[in-house]
Write a protein that holds these residues in place. Sequence first.
Motif, PDB file in Angstrom:
ATOM      1  N   VAL A 148      84.639 -47.533 -16.136  1.00 16.65           N
ATOM      2  CA  VAL A 148      85.050 -46.507 -15.177  1.00 16.65           C
ATOM      3  C   VAL A 148      86.247 -45.775 -15.790  1.00 16.65           C
ATOM      4  N   LEU A 149      86.222 -44.462 -15.777  1.00 13.07           N
ATOM      5  CA  LEU A 149      87.368 -43.682 -16.280  1.00 13.07           C
ATOM      6  C   LEU A 149      88.302 -43.361 -15.115  1.00 13.07           C
ATOM      7  N   GLY A 150      89.569 -43.731 -15.268  1.00 13.28           N
ATOM      8  CA  GLY A 150      90.532 -43.446 -14.205  1.00 13.28           C
ATOM      9  C   GLY A 150      91.805 -42.846 -14.773  1.00 13.28           C
ATOM     10  N   GLY A 151      92.492 -42.072 -13.948  1.00  8.04           N
ATOM     11  CA  GLY A 151      93.789 -41.574 -14.388  1.00  8.04           C
ATOM     12  C   GLY A 151      94.175 -40.261 -13.753  1.00  8.04           C
ATOM     13  N   GLU A 152      95.379 -39.815 -14.086  1.00  8.85           N
ATOM     14  CA  GLU A 152      95.893 -38.566 -13.514  1.00  8.85           C
ATOM     15  C   GLU A 152      96.752 -37.820 -14.521  1.00  8.85           C
ATOM     16  N   ARG A 153      96.877 -36.530 -14.242  1.00 12.26           N
ATOM     17  CA  ARG A 153      97.926 -35.708 -14.828  1.00 12.26           C
ATOM     18  C   ARG A 153      98.515 -34.883 -13.678  1.00 12.26           C
ATOM     19  N   ASN A 154      99.842 -34.821 -13.631  1.00  8.49           N
ATOM     20  CA  ASN A 154     100.545 -34.181 -12.506  1.00  8.49           C
ATOM     21  C   ASN A 154     100.111 -34.746 -11.157  1.00  8.49           C
ATOM     22  N   GLY A 155      99.737 -36.021 -11.160  1.00 11.86           N
ATOM     23  CA  GLY A 155      99.385 -36.693  -9.913  1.00 11.86           C
ATOM     24  C   GLY A 155      97.920 -36.567  -9.527  1.00 11.86           C
ATOM     25  N   LEU A 156      97.196 -35.651 -10.177  1.00  8.45           N
ATOM     26  CA  LEU A 156      95.816 -35.374  -9.766  1.00  8.45           C
ATOM     27  C   LEU A 156      94.793 -35.942 -10.748  1.00  8.45           C
ATOM     28  N   LYS A 157      93.590 -36.248 -10.213  1.00  8.52           N
ATOM     29  CA  LYS A 157      92.491 -36.787 -11.010  1.00  8.52           C
ATOM     30  C   LYS A 157      92.191 -35.877 -12.194  1.00  8.52           C
ATOM     31  N   ILE A 158      91.890 -36.488 -13.331  1.00 10.20           N
ATOM     32  CA  ILE A 158      91.567 -35.710 -14.533  1.00 10.20           C
ATOM     33  C   ILE A 158      90.110 -35.235 -14.440  1.00 10.20           C
TER      34      ILE A 158
END
Lengths: 242, 242
Positions: free
Chosen positions: A67-77
């Motif tokens: 599963v790919l997870g994460g954020e940039r500037n708080g939002l989903k990539i």
Amino acid sequence: MRIDLFLVPVPNIESQLSDKTLVVIDILRASTTICQALKSGARAVIPVMEPGEAAEMRTKIGIETTVLGGERNGLKIEGFDLGNSPLEYTEEKVKGKTIILTTSNGTRVYNRTAASKLILTGALVNISRVVKRTAQAGNDIVIICAGQNGDFSIEDTLCGGMLLHRLATDEKTEMELNDAASLALLLYRSNSRTLKQTISRGEHGRYLTKLGFEADVNMATETDSMPVLPILKDSRIIIEET
Amino acid sequence: MRIDLFLVPVPNIESQLSDKTLVVIDILRASTTICQALKSGARAVIPVMEPGEAAEMRTKIGIETTVLGGERNGLKIEGFDLGNSPLEYTEEKVKGKTIILTTSNGTRVYNRTAASKLILTGALVNISRVVKRTAQAGNDIVIICAGQNGDFSIEDTLCGGMLLHRLATDEKTEMELNDAASLALLLYRSNSRTLKQTISRGEHGRYLTKLGFEADVNMATETDSMPVLPILKDSRIIIEET
């Protein structure tokens, strides 16, 4: 026991980690999300630096099991399965899967930890487990607060301070602290009765609330609500076998 | 009045300085040394990044009228006239001269301040002057603690906290603080009666004492002992004309 806390991952921190127990803290939200993912039955969380690296790793490990997870500037990539909200990491979505996670602050720290003896993920949601494990290991401790874009964050410092306070009071640890650790302890002790308010009114708490993630902020402040102990082994964060 | 404090010069700090009053704090020792040099009658202090740049600038301005000062790892730079000990900056050595100063932390900050409206050097030795001037200017304030090699330093944070405390109590300033400013204020108020001890027992205080600079540490903690107001104009730090 010598305990050094860093308010942010300072330059050359790698040189200070040899043979230490390292606790990485980024409670809004990577640390909390990692705890939640493992609690929900994920096999492992692999922290990576960049989205492109995450996608490559997925291809290597296998699309079905990751599963790919994460954020940039708080939002989903874009193109990722999940963002960085712990609420998304349900059993349904992550059980049995390997999570490849890339966040702005927290997951980056794990790439700089090679010399440490034991590498734990610390949060308020698993604080008692971290207190016990660090005391039991008996090594000197380094606490790295991930902070926010190179700047100090009050919620990570409070969590580090709580760890220090509990080591002193519950475990009767004799502690020799660096200046930042003393500061974190002072901050915690001055806010121990208003922890949730202090965090939700802090800069990052307010930012996340503005983005619609108020529930994440509340979840991150629920002390001991996820009693798991994430440990980094061979570049994968897993639950320590007991 | 909005007041943002930074525990270290964070990335992209330049973008947050527009139209602000900026106070640069590095009490061990650049800020204190700058106050001492100007108090001793130096015409100006020019902060530069590197020793090579300092030497070039000296050639340009004139060898007779300039003094090269600065340190690396706390010690005088080879070929320089003076180190970074305020005690060296006597009338005999600096009166009427332009000091070209390069230090590890403090002087570097001045190269990132272009957008500010008013740029002051803050220290314990001139704290009351800084309190009055920042209140009088009426702009929002940014306080940058120079820190130590990218890491937080307790002495600069205490000085920043004292500035905030005095703005609140002496000047009745209504302050809207960022998280780091709140932390600095807490740190100061918890240590206001033991300021000297806290600083001399801090990491950098002990380091300087070990190098033989205990007198510098003591000098830096003498509140209002050098009532000058250094201000940066056209890349030179001078005493503000009143």
